[in-house]
Design a protein around this motif. Structure first.
Motif, PDB file in Angstrom:
ATOM      1  N   GLN A   1     -15.707  28.430  -6.214  1.00  0.00           N
ATOM      2  CA  GLN A   1     -16.163  29.855  -5.771  1.00  0.00           C
ATOM      3  C   GLN A   1     -14.899  30.621  -5.349  1.00  0.00           C
ATOM      4  O   GLN A   1     -14.795  31.682  -5.514  1.00  0.00           O
TER       5      GLN A   1
ATOM      6  N   HIS B   1     -13.047  31.685  -8.399  1.00  0.00           N
ATOM      7  CA  HIS B   1     -13.701  32.864  -9.058  1.00  0.00           C
ATOM      8  C   HIS B   1     -14.036  34.058  -8.474  1.00  0.00           C
ATOM      9  O   HIS B   1     -14.086  35.156  -8.937  1.00  0.00           O
ATOM     10  N   SER B   2     -13.753  34.198  -6.980  1.00  0.00           N
ATOM     11  CA  SER B   2     -13.934  35.303  -6.205  1.00  0.00           C
ATOM     12  C   SER B   2     -12.384  36.116  -5.879  1.00  0.00           C
ATOM     13  O   SER B   2     -12.671  36.898  -5.347  1.00  0.00           O
TER      14      SER B   2
END
Length: 104
Positions: free
Chosen positions: A37, A40-41
C-alpha cells in the motif's frame, strides 16, 4: 477424597501451535500488504513511517509467536506468560492503528 488425575492434553497443544502459526502468517500478510500500500500510494513520508512501525510490530509478534510455538512442543506446556500475551495484543492493535495512519 479422590486423587486428582493428571490431565491428558491430547492434541490440544498441537492445535494451539497450529493456531499460532496461522496467526503469525496472517500478521505477515498484514505487514506485506502495508508495504504494498505504501509503494502504491506514492511512498509519502507518513506512509513510510507507518510501514516501518508495522515492520517493528510484525517482528515483535513474530518473536512472541515463535517463542510460544517452541514452548508448545512438549506434552505439558506452561501457560502463556502475561507479558507475551500483552505483547501480542499490543502488536495486533498497532497493526490496526498503523493501517488507519496509512489511509490518512
Amino acid at each position: 477424597m479422590t486423587a486428582v488425575r493428571d490431565r491428558d492434553p491430547g492434541l490440544q497443544p498441537e492445535r494451539t501451535r497450529l493456531a499460532w502459526r496461522r496467526t503469525t502468517l496472517s500478521a505477515t500478510v498484514v505487514a506485506l500488504l502495508a508495504g504494498r500500500q505504501a509503494l502504491h500510494s506514492g511512498a509519502a513520508p507518513a506512509a513510510l513511517v507507518a510501514v516501518a512501525l508495522t515492520a517493528v510490530a510484525w517482528l515483535g509478534f513474530l518473536a512472541v509467536g515463535h517463542r510460544r510455538v517452541q514452548r508448545l512442543g512438549v506434552a505439558r506446556p506452561d501457560a502463556m506468560a502475561p507479558r507475551g500475551a500483552l505483547t501480542a495484543a499490543l502488536c495486533t492493535v498497532a497493526f490496526a492503528v498503523f493501517a488507519v495512519a496509512m489511509l490518512f
